[in-house]
Structure formats: C-alpha cells, structure tokens
Design an enzyme around this catalytic site. Structure first.
Site, PDB file in Angstrom:
ATOM      1  N   GLU A  61      -7.610  -5.467  -1.039  1.00 43.83           N
ATOM      2  CA  GLU A  61      -8.693  -5.133  -0.118  1.00 43.83           C
ATOM      3  C   GLU A  61     -10.063  -5.147  -0.814  1.00 43.83           C
ATOM      4  O   GLU A  61     -10.829  -4.184  -0.743  1.00 43.83           O
ATOM      5  CB  GLU A  61      -8.436  -3.761   0.514  1.00 43.83           C
ATOM      6  CG  GLU A  61      -9.142  -3.567   1.850  1.00 43.83           C
ATOM      7  CD  GLU A  61      -8.665  -2.311   2.579  1.00 43.83           C
ATOM      8  OE1 GLU A  61      -9.521  -1.508   2.957  1.00 43.83           O
ATOM      9  OE2 GLU A  61      -7.435  -2.148   2.740  1.00 43.83           O
ATOM     10  N   ARG A  63      -8.212  -7.825   4.088  1.00 46.05           N
ATOM     11  CA  ARG A  63      -7.228  -6.790   4.393  1.00 46.05           C
ATOM     12  C   ARG A  63      -7.806  -5.639   5.207  1.00 46.05           C
ATOM     13  O   ARG A  63      -7.074  -4.919   5.889  1.00 46.05           O
ATOM     14  CB  ARG A  63      -6.623  -6.272   3.084  1.00 46.05           C
ATOM     15  CG  ARG A  63      -5.422  -5.385   3.310  1.00 46.05           C
ATOM     16  CD  ARG A  63      -4.553  -5.245   2.078  1.00 46.05           C
ATOM     17  NE  ARG A  63      -3.401  -4.425   2.394  1.00 46.05           N
ATOM     18  CZ  ARG A  63      -2.295  -4.352   1.669  1.00 46.05           C
ATOM     19  NH1 ARG A  63      -2.195  -5.074   0.562  1.00 46.05           N
ATOM     20  NH2 ARG A  63      -1.291  -3.577   2.015  1.00 46.05           N
ATOM     21  N   HIS A  85       1.270   8.987  13.836  1.00 42.21           N
ATOM     22  CA  HIS A  85       0.274   8.042  13.355  1.00 42.21           C
ATOM     23  C   HIS A  85      -0.012   6.957  14.392  1.00 42.21           C
ATOM     24  O   HIS A  85      -1.171   6.635  14.678  1.00 42.21           O
ATOM     25  CB  HIS A  85       0.747   7.403  12.047  1.00 42.21           C
ATOM     26  CG  HIS A  85      -0.186   6.368  11.522  1.00 42.21           C
ATOM     27  ND1 HIS A  85      -1.479   6.652  11.132  1.00 42.21           N
ATOM     28  CD2 HIS A  85      -0.033   5.022  11.340  1.00 42.21           C
ATOM     29  CE1 HIS A  85      -2.074   5.548  10.719  1.00 42.21           C
ATOM     30  NE2 HIS A  85      -1.223   4.547  10.849  1.00 42.21           N
ATOM     31  N   ASN A  94      -7.127  -2.347   9.249  1.00 44.39           N
ATOM     32  CA  ASN A  94      -7.532  -0.983   9.574  1.00 44.39           C
ATOM     33  C   ASN A  94      -8.094  -0.862  10.990  1.00 44.39           C
ATOM     34  O   ASN A  94      -8.661   0.186  11.332  1.00 44.39           O
ATOM     35  CB  ASN A  94      -8.578  -0.494   8.565  1.00 44.39           C
ATOM     36  CG  ASN A  94      -8.008  -0.361   7.170  1.00 44.39           C
ATOM     37  OD1 ASN A  94      -6.844  -0.021   6.987  1.00 44.39           O
ATOM     38  ND2 ASN A  94      -8.821  -0.642   6.165  1.00 44.39           N
ATOM     39  N   LYS A 133       0.859  -1.181   0.000  1.00 44.31           N
ATOM     40  CA  LYS A 133       0.000   0.000   0.000  1.00 44.31           C
ATOM     41  C   LYS A 133       0.896   1.233   0.000  1.00 44.31           C
ATOM     42  O   LYS A 133       1.678   1.438   0.922  1.00 44.31           O
ATOM     43  CB  LYS A 133      -0.902   0.023   1.238  1.00 44.31           C
ATOM     44  CG  LYS A 133      -2.292  -0.545   1.018  1.00 44.31           C
ATOM     45  CD  LYS A 133      -3.194  -0.203   2.191  1.00 44.31           C
ATOM     46  CE  LYS A 133      -4.622  -0.700   1.957  1.00 44.31           C
ATOM     47  NZ  LYS A 133      -5.503  -0.359   3.092  1.00 44.31           N
ATOM     48  N   HIS A 159      -7.431   8.028  11.579  1.00 44.23           N
ATOM     49  CA  HIS A 159      -7.333   8.941  10.441  1.00 44.23           C
ATOM     50  C   HIS A 159      -8.185  10.186  10.653  1.00 44.23           C
ATOM     51  O   HIS A 159      -7.799  11.295  10.267  1.00 44.23           O
ATOM     52  CB  HIS A 159      -7.747   8.225   9.160  1.00 44.23           C
ATOM     53  CG  HIS A 159      -6.769   7.188   8.717  1.00 44.23           C
ATOM     54  ND1 HIS A 159      -7.034   6.312   7.695  1.00 44.23           N
ATOM     55  CD2 HIS A 159      -5.523   6.884   9.155  1.00 44.23           C
ATOM     56  CE1 HIS A 159      -5.992   5.504   7.530  1.00 44.23           C
ATOM     57  NE2 HIS A 159      -5.066   5.840   8.406  1.00 44.23           N
ATOM     58  N   LYS A 195       0.738 -10.031   8.815  1.00 49.55           N
ATOM     59  CA  LYS A 195       0.357  -9.126   7.732  1.00 49.55           C
ATOM     60  C   LYS A 195       0.534  -9.790   6.379  1.00 49.55           C
ATOM     61  O   LYS A 195      -0.309  -9.634   5.489  1.00 49.55           O
ATOM     62  CB  LYS A 195       1.161  -7.830   7.782  1.00 49.55           C
ATOM     63  CG  LYS A 195       0.734  -6.882   6.657  1.00 49.55           C
ATOM     64  CD  LYS A 195       1.119  -5.459   6.862  1.00 49.55           C
ATOM     65  CE  LYS A 195       0.445  -4.572   5.826  1.00 49.55           C
ATOM     66  NZ  LYS A 195       0.824  -3.144   5.963  1.00 49.55           N
TER      67      LYS A 195
END
Length: 310
Positions: free
Chosen positions: A233, A240, A264, A244, A141, A251, A223
């Site tokens: 995803e 996937r 983050h 999140n 990603k 976010h 992962k």
C-alpha cells in the site's frame, strides 16, 4: 474454475485453492509432517465446537489446536500474547507452521503471530467465513487492534496458501454471511461493474447459491491483482488503498461503538453508503447510485444507517 488461483508475488507467490481444497489441505499437512515440521492451529471456541471434525479429517491432532474466544476482542494484545506463549511452550522452532482456521479475526491474529514469532514463520489460511474467503485471507495484511483504533499493530506477511472450502459456510450464522456480502458488494463497486450488476440480478445470496463459488473466486481475483500491483500500500493514488472503500467510515463506527456492537461487514455496509453519498456530493457519481447501493445492501439484510447516534 477447477484450477488454483496464484497470487503472483515472485518467490512469495502462493495458491488459493477452491475446488477440492480439503484434499489440498490434507496433502499440504502430510508434506509438512513428512518434512518433520511442527504445526499448530489457531481457531475460535465456537468454531472448534462446531467443526472440530473438519480439522480431525484434515489430519490435525487435538494438542496442536489453540482455542481462543470468539469475537473481535480476540484480535487484541492479550490473545496475541496467549498464542505466542502457546508456540513457545510447545518448543516450536523456525520451521514450525501456523494454520488460521476461522474468520477474519483469527486470520489476522494468526498471521501476525506467524509474522512476529521468531521473527517470522510460515502460515496458512483456512477461512471459514464469507468475509475471510473473499477478502481478509488474501493479501497478507495481518494485525491486531488497540483500544485507540483498529489494525494499529500488524505486519504484511503473506500466507503460503489459502484453502477456500464453501462447504464450511453451511454452518455460518445468517448475520455473519450477510456481513461477508458487504465485502463482495465492495468489490463490485470498486473494480467490477459487471459483478455489481450481477449481484443486483441475483437477489439475496445464501451459502447454497449456485453462483456463490464463482463470485468468491472473482473477488479473490480482483484482490490478488490489486495486491500484486501494490503489495504494501505505497502507491501514491489508487493501488491497495482502493480496498479500503467504505472502511474509513467503518473503522470509525467500530471504534466509537465499541468492538462487537457491529460486525465488521455491517460497519462496512454503512461505510459504503456513506462513501457513495460522499462521492455524489463530490460530483464523482450520479445520485441514483446511492439508492442502488442501499437496495443491494438491504437485499442482503445489511444495515445502511447507524442503529443509534454514537
């Protein structure tokens, strides 16, 4: 523990090197030079100032390195354009290769640069933060942020290899290391109860912890399997999107607070608490899990609530 872990994606499969990763990096760079392929490195200014020796030892030349400002704001349009121009001004062709030397910001940016320059060139990940080692360097990603939101522009673009050297964590600021632990805790919550239990038993980890290399590898294994099962995803449920966990809240926090106010991983830590509370409200978890998650996050000096209203 000594063998590389393979992300099995058919003809796009790639290794994650753990043991002797610096030797594997040097060997890979030598092979690229033998094939007369041009290389460049994207890294942030702070890291270049402190670990230029690492790149030199691997075999990179100074004029192959593009230094970019440190921080989340580098994952945006202007630095992206700067990196593309760096490649174009160096007359780099489709055989050229990009190396990402840094944390999640540089890795995401470099991957998207590689995905879009001349419609796609190879790139390699050399993660230098715990967060990048356990999460963002693996899975392909890539992308950048817009003022309207995080990761709104990007591409799925797998690296050719990932080189994880835990010695690079020695100079990582304590706050940055803690931010990476939020992603480690996430993996324990979403996919490995034994890992979560182990983290509770171990107490606060540090870059010098004997258990850390095995924990990093376990997160990469988790992962890698999720990515193999659902690379882009598209699964209707699970898949996937599981990765999140806590990130929908995170976010929103980052965007509302302004990128950089929270690291983050710090936003993810708060997001994990909120996601756990929501799961309890929905009857999917016992109420005791809220306190367990809070305690484990606080053990690693991570925030569990907002500093102030957004």
């Amino acid at each position: 523990m000594n063998e590389a872990l393979t992300v099995a994606l058919g003809d796009r499969a790639y290794p994650i090197h753990f043991t002797d990763s610096s030797k594997a990096l040097s060997a890979t760079l030598a092979e690229l030079r033998q094939a007369q392929r041009a290389v460049c490195v994207l890294c942030d200014a702070n890291l270049l100032a402190s670990r230029a020796d690492y790149l030199k030892a691997a075999g990179f030349a100074q004029d192959e390195i593009l230094s970019l400002p440190a921080g989340e704001n580098t994952k945006s349009i202007e630095p992206y354009a700067t990196a593309l121009s760096f490649l174009a001004q160096g007359n780099r062709n489709r055989d050229s290769v990009v190396f990402a030397f840094g944390g999640g910001v540089i890795g995401d940016l470099a991957g998207f640069v590689a995905a879009s320059y001349l419609r796609g060139i190879d790139f390699y990940q050399i993660p230098t933060s715990l967060l990048a080692m356990v999460d963002s360097s693996v899975g392909g990603k890539t992308g950048i942020n817009l003022p309207e939101g995080k990761n709104l522009v990007g591409a799925f673009w797998q690296p050719k290899a990932v080189f994880i050297d835990t010695d690079l964590l020695g100079s990582l600021p304590a706050r940055e290391f803690a931010a990476g632990m939020a992603e480690v805790i996430k993996y324990g919550l979403l996919a490995d109860r034994a890992l979560f239990d182990e983290l509770e038993t171990l107490g606060a980890l540090s870059p010098q912890s004997e258990a850390l290399p095995a924990i990093i590898r376990r997160c990469c294994e988790l992962k890698a399997q999720i990515v193999i099962d659902d690379e882009t995803e598209t699964a209707a449920s699970g898949g996937r999107a599981l990765l999140n966990l806590g990130h929908t809240f995170a976010h929103a926090i980052e965007n509302a607070a302004g990128y950089g106010d929270y690291l983050h991983g710090e936003a993810v830590a708060i997001g994990l608490v909120l996601a756990t509370r929501l799961s309890v409200e929905l009857g999917q978890l016992e109420a005791s899990w809220v306190e367990r998650v809070i305690q484990l996050l606080e053990t690693h000096a991570l925030p569990v609530r907002l500093k102030s209203p957004l």
